[in-house]
Write a protein that holds these residues in place. Structure first.
Motif, PDB file in Angstrom:
ATOM      1  N   SER A   1      -7.671   1.858  -5.327  1.00 24.45           N
ATOM      2  CA  SER A   1      -7.417   2.977  -4.422  1.00 24.45           C
ATOM      3  C   SER A   1      -8.690   3.315  -3.658  1.00 24.45           C
ATOM      4  CB  SER A   1      -6.909   4.209  -5.176  1.00 24.45           C
ATOM      5  OG  SER A   1      -7.872   4.682  -6.078  1.00 24.45           O
TER       6      SER A   1
ATOM      7  N   THR B   1       0.843  -1.192   0.000  1.00 22.35           N
ATOM      8  CA  THR B   1       0.000   0.000   0.000  1.00 22.35           C
ATOM      9  C   THR B   1       0.878   1.241   0.000  1.00 22.35           C
ATOM     10  OG1 THR B   1      -0.134   0.084   2.403  1.00 22.35           O
ATOM     11  CG2 THR B   1      -1.858  -1.151   1.271  1.00 22.35           C
TER      12      THR B   1
ATOM     13  N   VAL C   1      -5.333   6.027  -0.443  1.00 24.32           N
ATOM     14  CA  VAL C   1      -4.572   4.816  -0.155  1.00 24.32           C
ATOM     15  C   VAL C   1      -4.625   3.957  -1.417  1.00 24.32           C
ATOM     16  CG1 VAL C   1      -4.318   2.802   1.337  1.00 24.32           C
ATOM     17  CG2 VAL C   1      -5.204   4.942   2.276  1.00 24.32           C
TER      18      VAL C   1
ATOM     19  N   THR D   1       0.221   5.492   0.839  1.00 24.37           N
ATOM     20  CA  THR D   1      -0.733   6.501   1.301  1.00 24.37           C
ATOM     21  C   THR D   1      -0.232   7.883   0.941  1.00 24.37           C
ATOM     22  OG1 THR D   1      -1.320   5.079   3.159  1.00 24.37           O
ATOM     23  CG2 THR D   1      -1.969   7.379   3.307  1.00 24.37           C
ATOM     24  N   GLU D   2      -1.123   8.677   0.375  1.00 25.45           N
ATOM     25  CA  GLU D   2      -0.796  10.054  -0.016  1.00 25.45           C
ATOM     26  C   GLU D   2      -1.774  11.002   0.655  1.00 25.45           C
ATOM     27  OE1 GLU D   2      -0.923  12.818  -4.048  1.00 25.45           O
ATOM     28  OE2 GLU D   2      -1.139  10.662  -4.223  1.00 25.45           O
ATOM     29  N   GLN D   3      -1.260  12.040   1.271  1.00 27.86           N
ATOM     30  CA  GLN D   3      -2.124  13.059   1.856  1.00 27.86           C
ATOM     31  C   GLN D   3      -2.436  14.076   0.771  1.00 27.86           C
ATOM     32  OE1 GLN D   3      -0.607  14.789   5.431  1.00 27.86           O
ATOM     33  NE2 GLN D   3      -2.499  15.862   5.874  1.00 27.86           N
TER      34      GLN D   3
ATOM     35  N   TYR E   1      -6.941  11.741   2.272  1.00 24.17           N
ATOM     36  CA  TYR E   1      -5.923  10.726   1.985  1.00 24.17           C
ATOM     37  C   TYR E   1      -6.373   9.854   0.825  1.00 24.17           C
ATOM     38  CZ  TYR E   1      -4.667  11.919   6.772  1.00 24.17           C
ATOM     39  OH  TYR E   1      -4.337  12.598   7.912  1.00 24.17           O
TER      40      TYR E   1
END
Length: 71
Positions: free
Chosen positions: A46, A11, A25, A13-15, A23
Motif C-alpha cells: 500500500s 488496485t 492505494v 483506492t480509499e479516501q 488516499y
C-alpha cells in the motif's frame, strides 16, 4: 516495483481523513487473493498519498513496516 512483480495486479483506492494522507492505494496480486481469508494483504502493498498525490509513505504486506517517503 510491486506492479513489476505481480502477474495479475489489482488496485483499490480509499479516501481517508488524516493529517498526513488523503488516499491509501492498495496493491494486490489476484494469484494470492482468497475472499474467504480473514487476513488480507499478506502479499500486498500500500501507498499513502497526500492531497496533491505525493507519496507520504508505503507498506509491504499486512504486517509490513511503515516506510515514510524521503523528502
Amino acid at each position: 516495483m510491486y506492479l513489476d512483480w505481480a502477474k495479475y495486479p489489482i488496485t483499490e483506492t480509499e479516501q481517508v481523513d488524516s493529517p498526513q494522507a488523503a488516499y491509501i492505494v492498495r496493491f494486490q496480486d489476484l494469484r494470492y487473493y482468497d475472499p474467504d481469508q480473514t487476513r488480507r494483504g499478506l502479499l500486498g502493498a500500500s501507498v499513502e498519498l497526500d492531497r496533491n498525490l505525493n507519496v507520504v509513505g508505503a507498506r509491504f504486506g499486512s504486517r509490513g513496516r511503515w516506510v515514510p517517503a524521503k523528502p
